[in-house]
Motif scaffolding. Structure first.
Motif, short mmCIF file in Angstrom:
data_model
loop_
_atom_site.label_atom_id
_atom_site.label_comp_id
_atom_site.label_asym_id
_atom_site.label_seq_id
_atom_site.Cartn_x
_atom_site.Cartn_y
_atom_site.Cartn_z
N PRO A 271 -1.83 19.22 11.99
CA PRO A 271 -1.70 19.02 10.54
C PRO A 271 -0.29 19.27 10.00
O PRO A 271 0.02 18.88 8.88
CB PRO A 271 -2.69 20.05 9.96
N LEU A 272 0.54 19.94 10.78
CA LEU A 272 1.88 20.28 10.31
C LEU A 272 2.94 19.33 10.85
O LEU A 272 4.11 19.41 10.44
CB LEU A 272 2.24 21.71 10.74
N ILE B 4 -3.17 5.44 2.31
CA ILE B 4 -2.79 5.00 3.66
C ILE B 4 -3.95 5.26 4.63
O ILE B 4 -4.28 4.41 5.47
CB ILE B 4 -1.52 5.73 4.14
N LEU B 5 -4.60 6.41 4.50
CA LEU B 5 -5.76 6.72 5.32
C LEU B 5 -6.89 5.73 5.03
O LEU B 5 -7.53 5.21 5.95
CB LEU B 5 -6.23 8.15 5.06
N VAL C 294 0.86 -1.18 0.00
CA VAL C 294 0.00 0.00 0.00
C VAL C 294 0.90 1.23 0.00
O VAL C 294 1.75 1.38 0.87
CB VAL C 294 -0.92 0.02 1.23
N ALA C 295 0.71 2.10 -0.98
CA ALA C 295 1.56 3.28 -1.09
C ALA C 295 0.74 4.50 -1.45
O ALA C 295 -0.25 4.40 -2.17
CB ALA C 295 2.64 3.06 -2.15
N SER C 296 1.15 5.64 -0.92
CA SER C 296 0.51 6.90 -1.32
C SER C 296 1.47 8.04 -1.04
O SER C 296 2.49 7.88 -0.36
CB SER C 296 -0.82 7.11 -0.58
N GLY C 297 1.14 9.20 -1.59
CA GLY C 297 1.97 10.38 -1.42
C GLY C 297 1.31 11.59 -2.05
O GLY C 297 0.17 11.50 -2.53
N PHE D 127 -0.82 10.87 5.87
CA PHE D 127 -1.97 10.72 5.00
C PHE D 127 -1.92 11.65 3.79
O PHE D 127 -2.42 11.30 2.72
CB PHE D 127 -3.26 11.00 5.78
N GLU D 128 -1.33 12.83 3.94
CA GLU D 128 -1.43 13.84 2.89
C GLU D 128 -0.09 14.34 2.36
O GLU D 128 -0.01 14.76 1.21
CB GLU D 128 -2.23 15.05 3.42
#
Length: 473
Positions: free
Chosen positions: A471-472, A310-311, A299-302, A414-415
């Protein structure tokens, strides 16, 4: 002069607000950024460019499209898709696998051998052994490469393997590996390692790249042996480097057809860092024989992904759980949908245990994480605090499926970060990791609602303040 500054500010603010209106996906977050830009001249717009731009919609990380990039649409996964396509007996497992395949392009693949590596010492020992077996190529990427004994051992292995004709390619995150000495990088290059930083900090790109990091940890050896998980290349996983002690982490060695998915991730990241397409050649994509009985889905995201996979993975694992959910994570700062999903599962009778570190390498992360505890304790989630610095990123659903990887439970994973998890559909592997998880819980302190409510008032203030910055983080 003041007139010129006003005009410049107006233009910057206009562009930033226009970007928010066009690409903002969260109304309250978008409104917050607009207020920051309006009431904090210049600094507000710069802060938005650094931390607020929705890269997924803005396509800031879109790579150039070439015919060869059809690779990323399963060109070289075709043999795995036809030969190793999984027929799940469980409807829930099938739907989860389909969700993750459709959002990140990697299918669940059978025929793999999975070795669980419970700590840094186990991980490095197995890495070194497998690296020594390389015959054709080694592809390695980590968020953190740090000077020390572990890196020196890898250097010595690489020197030997290059002398034997093995090709070695290495990529590292420019921020995560910021402390890596230039002479160390030069040393690797001098022996023939093709080494590149991912998103180096340059004058022309700092506003667009500094907040978006490659957090992945991947090794691929000859196309059929792979590693992924939470361990970086650093001595702090095997010896105490600070008051945090030895970092406690989980890693996996995967052998079999699913390694092709890790290879594809590396190729894309390598191309992004080097602009080199040589890895699209067929020799880097061997047909991989079955090595075991485990079903594995990478599972990959970016920031360049269409979806926050991922979320989706974490929400999906929580949603399908009927009996238990075990989570270990050092930066537990869930998004609102994920937090509500955990609360709903707990209220429906699912046993949920959360293992986090007592100490943290980030004060803001520590207090931000603690700000979520009351909501969780109120619905019956059991929270354990490890005396070790727990760095594992694990979620186990019903002792049937387990995820191990680099993805934290926070907005950054997640983001904003490039992340990779391995999802194992194997009860035997899930139970092995679950046994280790429960053992760690037994050695940790259980936080009660009464204890949490009686914490000092200044802690509550710090928690509220830190949560604003979650969020940061």
């Amino acid at each position: 002069m003041l007139t010129l500054l006003f005009v410049v500010y107006f233009v910057i603010a206009f562009i930033a607000v226009g970007s928010i209106i066009l690409y903002g996906s969260n109304p309250s977050r978008s409104l917050g950024w607009i207020l920051v830009i309006i009431f904090i001249p210049f600094a507000g717009a710069i802060a938005y460019l650094l931390f607020g731009v929705n890269r997924r919609e803005f396509k800031i990380f879109t790579l150039k499209r070439t015919v060869q990039r059809k690779l990323y649409d399963k060109k070289h996964l075709k043999h795995n898709l036809s030969k190793n396509k999984v027929l799940f007996e469980s409807l829930e497992h099938r739907k989860l696998a389909e969700l993750l395949e459709n959002s990140s392009k990697f299918p669940a693949i059978e025929g793999n051998k999975v070795t669980v590596l419970n700590n840094g010492a186990d991980a490095y020992r197995t890495m070194f052994q497998k690296l020594e077996t390389a015959k054709k190529f080694i592809h390695i990427q980590f968020y953190i490469f740090e000077d020390g004994d572990v890196l020196e051992k890898i250097y010595q292995i690489f020197k030997k393997k290059i002398a034997e004709g093995v090709e070695i390619r290495m990529i590292y995150d420019a921020i995560g590996s910021f402390g890596l000495k230039r002479k160390s990088i030069k040393k690797f290059k001098e022996i023939g390692v093709e080494a590149y930083p991912v998103m180096p900090i340059k004058f022309g790109s700092i506003l667009f790249a500094i907040n978006f990091r490659n957090h992945r940890k991947i090794i691929v050896i000859d196309g059929d042996i792979g590693f992924t998980g939470g361990v970086n290349i650093s001595d702090k996983y095997v010896s105490s480097q600070s008051e945090l002690g030895i970092w406690d982490d989980e890693h996996l060695c995967i052998e079999g057809p699913a390694v092709e998915s890790l290879q594809n991730i590396f190729i894309k990241d390598y191309y992004f860092a080097s602009n080199n397409e040589e890895l699209l050649e067929d020799k880097y994509h061997p047909v991989i024989e079955n090595k075991g009985d485990s079903v594995v889905q990478i599972v990959a995201s970016g920031p360049d992904s269409n979806y926050p996979t991922i979320l989706y993975q974490y929400i999906g694992l929580i949603d399908i759980a009927k009996e238990s959910i075990y989570i270990a994570n050092p930066y537990f700062m869930p998004s609102r949908p994920l937090l509500e999903g955990i609360k709903m599962a707990a209220l429906s009778g699912v046993q949920i245990k959360l293992l986090v570190p007592q100490k943290s390498d980030s004060i803001l992360a520590k207090y931000s994480m603690q700000s979520y505890f009351k909501e969780l304790l109120n619905v019956g989630v059991k929270i354990y605090r490890s005396s070790n610095f727990l760095h594992s990123k694990i979620i186990i659903s019903d002792n049937e499926i387990v995820s191990v990887g680099s993805g934290n439970f926070d907005h950054r994973s997640f983001e904003q970060n490039f992340e990779t998890n391995a999802l194992i559909y194997d009860k035997k592997v899930a139970k092995e990791i679950s046994k280790n998880f429960l053992s760690d819980c037994d050695k940790s302190s259980l936080l009660t609602l009464k204890e949490h409510n009686n914490r000092a008032f200044y802690n509550k203030i710090l928690e509220g303040f830190a949560r604003l910055f979650s969020p940061l983080l």
